[in-house]
Design an enzyme around this catalytic site. Structure first.
Site, short mmCIF file in Angstrom:
data_model
loop_
_atom_site.label_atom_id
_atom_site.label_comp_id
_atom_site.label_asym_id
_atom_site.label_seq_id
_atom_site.Cartn_x
_atom_site.Cartn_y
_atom_site.Cartn_z
N CYS A 260 50.97 41.89 -52.96
CA CYS A 260 49.69 41.42 -52.45
C CYS A 260 48.61 41.34 -53.52
O CYS A 260 47.74 40.47 -53.47
CB CYS A 260 49.22 42.30 -51.29
SG CYS A 260 48.84 44.00 -51.72
N CYS B 244 53.02 51.93 -51.02
CA CYS B 244 51.93 51.60 -50.10
C CYS B 244 52.28 52.03 -48.68
O CYS B 244 51.46 52.64 -47.98
CB CYS B 244 51.64 50.10 -50.15
SG CYS B 244 50.31 49.58 -49.06
#
Length: 369
Positions: free
Chosen positions: A203, A106
């Protein structure tokens, strides 16, 4: 005109990114805040209440700070981009028998690219985040350094950043400890924020159950992989497992069986839906192959250097020598290392300096190819 230029600050609503914005504002930067929505918790199928960087509360907290300090704040929806790349890779890697590191992916391919794209659109020279790390410029190279707070150091997850990204990035918290950051927030009047709890989960897996996430993401998976064999390193079948994607190298707990002695996952074979178990000693590797290498401190890693190699985030590291060929590095450990997991990141350090990093392709013992 601002004293130091215009900076786009990634704001999650948490204490670290908030203090980052405060510090840069106080230093004389023209601050612009941005909050990136990467994921809907409702889509995860988990049972945990929505919290963390993508929740509505966190977005509102970030906006409130921007309003109070008098700078612009934007919310950017990158859910489609994030999901297509990071989450698909996460699933694909487990299905390939590897253990992914989505935070590294990410940072490298989503967050920094998104930040730089928006920074250019908003005429911001720099971008900033609340990471605990430093950036140094030396001999025409940019490279990450460990933070002052080694308990919070995040240099390991930043090995994938390009020279361009590092040249334009600012990490104001790199020279601070977490207690100092909390105290600063309290001193500036953010008493509630200074006590805000941290999240250490992936997340998009808010209940911290990646196996459940895989089952929800690929409903047919369990029926396809359940019932494979546990085998010893010599090939003896010693039981049945729930499916190879639900295990990781080095795992001891959660095997669902008793074997009379501690047994660990030493290898995963997706082609035959086989999970190999062995003793602690059978986890030992003397070296490994690392690919997709990104160099930081040197354009090519000098072969005469002895570096410390970390194979996971909280790994203390092992003294190593290595030879680089293109974007591939052959690493030899100078002491035995356990739990080398394909798919995880390897990061090479010279003291506090990140020399480079890459993705682990596989470990080996002396005499093995």
């Amino acid at each position: 005109m601002s004293k130091h230029g215009k900076v786009l600050v990634a704001m999650s609503g948490g204490i670290d990114s908030t203090v980052t914005a405060m510090l840069l504002h106080e230093e004389g930067y023209e601050v612009v805040g941005i909050t990136m929505k990467t994921w809907d918790y409702a889509n995860s199928g988990g049972s945990k209440k929505e919290t963390g960087c993508c929740s509505l509360d966190s977005i509102n907290d970030a906006r409130e700070v921007a309003v109070m300090m008098g700078f612009h704040h934007f919310i950017v929806d990158i859910r489609e981009e994030f999901g297509d790349y990071v989450i698909d890779n996460f699933v694909d890697e487990y299905l390939a028998g590897r253990t992914p590191n989505p935070c590294v992916l990410c940072n490298t391919h989503i967050k920094w690219n998104s930040l730089l794209k928006r920074a250019d659109a908003l005429d911001c020279e720099f971008i900033a985040t609340g990471h605990y790390a430093k950036i140094k410029h030396e001999n025409e190279r940019y490279f990450i350094q460990k933070s002052a707070d080694l308990n919070k150091d995040q240099s390991y997850v930043l090995w994938g950043l390009s020279q361009e990204c590092m040249a334009r990035s600012r990490f104001p918290l790199g020279g601070m400890t977490k207690p100092e950051v909390r105290q600063l927030a309290a001193d500036l009047g953010y008493e509630e924020l200074s006590k805000k709890a941290e999240s250490f989960e992936i997340c998009f897996v808010p209940d911290n159950d990646y196996r459940g996430f895989l089952k929800r993401r690929v409903p047919e998976l369990e029926g396809q992989v359940a019932g494979g064999n546990f085998v010893t390193t010599s090939g003896e079948i010693i039981g049945k497992h729930q499916g190879y994607p639900f295990y990781t190298i080095g795992q001891r707990k959660g095997l669902g069986m008793a074997f009379g002695q501690p047994m660990f996952v030493t290898e995963i074979k997706p082609d035959t839906n086989t999970v190999v178990l062995g003793t602690s000693d059978e986890l030992i590797r003397n070296g490994m192959n690392v690919g997709q290498v990104n160099n930081h401190k040197y354009a090519t890693i000098p072969s005469d250097l002895e570096l410390v190699t970390k194979i996971r985030y909280k790994d203390p590291g092992a003294l190593s020598t290595m030879v680089q060929t293109g974007d591939h590095v052959a690493v030899n450990f100078m002491a035995n290392v356990k739990g080398v997991a394909p798919g995880q990141s390897a990061v090479f350090y010279e003291g506090d300096d990140v020399v480079g990093g890459g993705i682990i392709y596989g470990g080996h013992k002396f005499g093995e190819n």
